[in-house]
Design a protein around this motif. Structure first.
Motif, PDB file in Angstrom:
ATOM      1  N   GLU A 147       0.818  -1.211   0.000  1.00 36.89           N
ATOM      2  CA  GLU A 147       0.000   0.000   0.000  1.00 36.89           C
ATOM      3  C   GLU A 147       0.854   1.265   0.000  1.00 36.89           C
ATOM      4  N   GLU A 148       1.913   1.271   0.790  1.00 33.17           N
ATOM      5  CA  GLU A 148       2.758   2.465   0.872  1.00 33.17           C
ATOM      6  C   GLU A 148       3.483   2.731  -0.443  1.00 33.17           C
ATOM      7  N   ALA A 149       3.869   1.672  -1.137  1.00 33.45           N
ATOM      8  CA  ALA A 149       4.536   1.852  -2.432  1.00 33.45           C
ATOM      9  C   ALA A 149       3.592   2.492  -3.441  1.00 33.45           C
ATOM     10  N   ILE A 150       2.325   2.087  -3.395  1.00 36.26           N
ATOM     11  CA  ILE A 150       1.336   2.680  -4.307  1.00 36.26           C
ATOM     12  C   ILE A 150       1.101   4.145  -3.951  1.00 36.26           C
ATOM     13  N   LEU A 151       0.961   4.427  -2.664  1.00 36.43           N
ATOM     14  CA  LEU A 151       0.742   5.818  -2.232  1.00 36.43           C
ATOM     15  C   LEU A 151       1.932   6.699  -2.588  1.00 36.43           C
ATOM     16  N   GLN A 152       3.130   6.138  -2.534  1.00 31.84           N
ATOM     17  CA  GLN A 152       4.309   6.918  -2.896  1.00 31.84           C
ATOM     18  C   GLN A 152       4.250   7.331  -4.367  1.00 31.84           C
ATOM     19  N   LEU A 153       3.818   6.422  -5.219  1.00 28.02           N
ATOM     20  CA  LEU A 153       3.697   6.740  -6.645  1.00 28.02           C
ATOM     21  C   LEU A 153       2.555   7.712  -6.924  1.00 28.02           C
ATOM     22  N   LEU A 154       1.615   7.797  -5.995  1.00 26.31           N
ATOM     23  CA  LEU A 154       0.480   8.709  -6.141  1.00 26.31           C
ATOM     24  C   LEU A 154       0.699  10.020  -5.391  1.00 26.31           C
ATOM     25  N   SER A 155       1.943  10.265  -4.976  1.00 27.37           N
ATOM     26  CA  SER A 155       2.288  11.482  -4.247  1.00 27.37           C
ATOM     27  C   SER A 155       2.917  12.509  -5.180  1.00 27.37           C
ATOM     28  N   PRO A 156       2.808  13.811  -4.841  1.00 28.83           N
ATOM     29  CA  PRO A 156       3.403  14.849  -5.696  1.00 28.83           C
ATOM     30  C   PRO A 156       4.899  14.662  -5.863  1.00 28.83           C
ATOM     31  N   LEU A 157       5.393  14.953  -7.063  1.00 27.33           N
ATOM     32  CA  LEU A 157       6.820  14.849  -7.332  1.00 27.33           C
ATOM     33  C   LEU A 157       7.601  15.935  -6.607  1.00 27.33           C
ATOM     34  N   GLU A 158       6.983  17.095  -6.429  1.00 25.45           N
ATOM     35  CA  GLU A 158       7.624  18.230  -5.764  1.00 25.45           C
ATOM     36  C   GLU A 158       6.703  18.751  -4.674  1.00 25.45           C
ATOM     37  N   PRO A 159       7.266  19.298  -3.594  1.00 24.27           N
ATOM     38  CA  PRO A 159       6.416  19.806  -2.507  1.00 24.27           C
ATOM     39  C   PRO A 159       5.601  21.033  -2.884  1.00 24.27           C
ATOM     40  N   THR A 160       6.043  21.755  -3.894  1.00 24.42           N
ATOM     41  CA  THR A 160       5.309  22.940  -4.354  1.00 24.42           C
ATOM     42  C   THR A 160       5.152  22.877  -5.869  1.00 24.42           C
ATOM     43  N   GLY A 161       4.307  23.738  -6.386  1.00 26.18           N
ATOM     44  CA  GLY A 161       4.133  23.814  -7.831  1.00 26.18           C
ATOM     45  C   GLY A 161       3.093  22.835  -8.340  1.00 26.18           C
ATOM     46  N   ASN A 162       3.201  22.513  -9.629  1.00 30.14           N
ATOM     47  CA  ASN A 162       2.186  21.707 -10.300  1.00 30.14           C
ATOM     48  C   ASN A 162       2.858  20.639 -11.168  1.00 30.14           C
ATOM     49  N   SER A 163       3.821  19.932 -10.557  1.00 27.28           N
ATOM     50  CA  SER A 163       4.658  19.004 -11.311  1.00 27.28           C
ATOM     51  C   SER A 163       4.022  17.642 -11.514  1.00 27.28           C
ATOM     52  N   GLY A 164       2.853  17.386 -10.898  1.00 32.87           N
ATOM     53  CA  GLY A 164       2.186  16.105 -11.051  1.00 32.87           C
ATOM     54  C   GLY A 164       2.664  15.085 -10.033  1.00 32.87           C
ATOM     55  N   ILE A 165       2.261  13.820 -10.239  1.00 32.62           N
ATOM     56  CA  ILE A 165       2.620  12.742  -9.331  1.00 32.62           C
ATOM     57  C   ILE A 165       3.503  11.728 -10.059  1.00 32.62           C
ATOM     58  N   GLY A 166       3.812  10.629  -9.403  1.00 36.68           N
ATOM     59  CA  GLY A 166       4.755   9.674  -9.964  1.00 36.68           C
ATOM     60  C   GLY A 166       4.322   9.009 -11.248  1.00 36.68           C
ATOM     61  N   VAL A 167       3.026   8.992 -11.536  1.00 38.39           N
ATOM     62  CA  VAL A 167       2.541   8.319 -12.753  1.00 38.39           C
ATOM     63  C   VAL A 167       1.893   9.296 -13.737  1.00 38.39           C
ATOM     64  N   THR A 168       2.113  10.589 -13.552  1.00 40.54           N
ATOM     65  CA  THR A 168       1.496  11.577 -14.444  1.00 40.54           C
ATOM     66  C   THR A 168       1.945  11.382 -15.885  1.00 40.54           C
ATOM     67  N   GLN A 169       3.237  11.147 -16.101  1.00 49.69           N
ATOM     68  CA  GLN A 169       3.715  10.970 -17.478  1.00 49.69           C
ATOM     69  C   GLN A 169       3.091   9.734 -18.116  1.00 49.69           C
ATOM     70  N   ALA A 170       2.947   8.659 -17.346  1.00 49.14           N
ATOM     71  CA  ALA A 170       2.326   7.445 -17.884  1.00 49.14           C
ATOM     72  C   ALA A 170       0.879   7.709 -18.267  1.00 49.14           C
ATOM     73  N   LEU A 171       0.165   8.477 -17.450  1.00 49.61           N
ATOM     74  CA  LEU A 171      -1.223   8.815 -17.780  1.00 49.61           C
ATOM     75  C   LEU A 171      -1.283   9.649 -19.057  1.00 49.61           C
ATOM     76  N   LYS A 172      -0.348  10.563 -19.223  1.00 48.72           N
ATOM     77  CA  LYS A 172      -0.300  11.376 -20.442  1.00 48.72           C
ATOM     78  C   LYS A 172      -0.135  10.487 -21.673  1.00 48.72           C
ATOM     79  N   TRP A 173       0.710   9.468 -21.569  1.00 53.44           N
ATOM     80  CA  TRP A 173       0.909   8.574 -22.712  1.00 53.44           C
ATOM     81  C   TRP A 173      -0.372   7.816 -23.051  1.00 53.44           C
ATOM     82  N   HIS A 174      -1.076   7.336 -22.032  1.00 54.55           N
ATOM     83  CA  HIS A 174      -2.331   6.629 -22.275  1.00 54.55           C
ATOM     84  C   HIS A 174      -3.356   7.549 -22.940  1.00 54.55           C
TER      85      HIS A 174
END
Length: 255
Positions: free
Chosen positions: A184-211
């Motif tokens: 569960e923690e590994a999944i939550l880590q991938l669903l966490s923001p890449l940066e503490p501030t800004g709008n950089s997305g989460i760990g799987v944002t690029q994969a979602l863009k490809w889909h």
């Protein structure tokens, strides 16, 4: 008006490296179309260096990695769409069409699942992000997660999810992932923001863009949509039973 000096054009390039490259190849004594040709080539090189990243493997969740099929079926589904769930259950249930076809076709059919988060289901993006997190953390469990999430799909309908925060959704989705063997923690880590501030997305944002880019390029709007061997199959219905699916695939395998 007089044409500005070439040096004026050169100073508008974005980087000093680009200016040096342009100056070296074109030079102050160039004449005619050659300087414009070199400028065009330089522009394309700069554009290519700024292009978005490309996936290292074909987009989609393959049920049988490495299989070279006679029949290649691609499912474009929305995890919050009841019609997509209906099709998924006909295919993936205990006595579903995929299990039957595996016995009959001797591994001649491949199934690929594509994420199509429909924007009118706001929670759908989070649901698909969770599936991409499972693929990244434990790819062999992706289809099991899809089955578990489809079974609990109604818990994410508007009537229940309207007041959930984004983090609430991720926690519920990571909990479902844990039921199929994911950490569960590994999944939550991938669903966490890449940066503490800004709008950089989460760990799987690029994969979602490809889909999303993939299904847009394929012209997919309605879910579910099915492609067979690269061609859309509009005759396929979300209301088909497992038997209808088996008959459909058998007919294609025999032709």
């Amino acid at each position: 008006p007089r044409r500005p000096a070439r040096s004026h054009h050169r100073r508008n390039f974005a980087t000093s490296a680009a200016r040096v490259e342009f100056a070296q190849t074109v030079g102050p004594n160039s004449r005619g179309h050659n300087s414009f040709a070199w400028a065009g080539m330089l522009f394309l090189a700069i554009a290519a260096s700024a292009a978005p990243p490309l996936p290292k493997a074909p987009v989609g969740f393959r049920l049988f990695p490495g299989r070279a099929p006679a029949l290649d079926v691609h499912l474009y589904h929305d995890l919050c769409c009841p019609f997509s769930r209906q099709m998924f259950e006909a295919l993936c249930g205990d006595s579903g069409a995929i299990a039957q076809l595996e016995k009959q076709s001797e591994g001649r059919v491949q199934w690929t699942y594509h994420c199509v988060p429909q924007p009118w289901h706001a929670q759908s993006a989070c649901m698909h992000e969770a599936s991409l997190a499972v693929e990244a953390a434990a790819p062999e469990k992706t289809w099991s997660f899809l089955a578990a999430l489809n079974a609990q799909q109604q818990d994410f309908f508007d009537e229940h999810a309207m007041d959930y925060s984004r983090r609430d959704l991720y926690k519920r989705l990571a909990s479902i992932a844990s039921t199929v063997g994911c950490e569960e923690e590994a999944i939550l880590q991938l669903l966490s923001p890449l940066e503490p501030t800004g709008n950089s997305g989460i760990g799987v944002t690029q994969a979602l863009k490809w889909h999303v880019r993939h299904h847009r390029a394929a012209g997919v709007h309605v879910t579910p949509t099915v492609f067979v061997n690269g061609i859309e199959a509009p005759q396929v219905s979300s209301g088909w039973s497992s038997t209808e699916w088996v008959d459909f695939c058998d007919g294609l395998l025999k032709n």
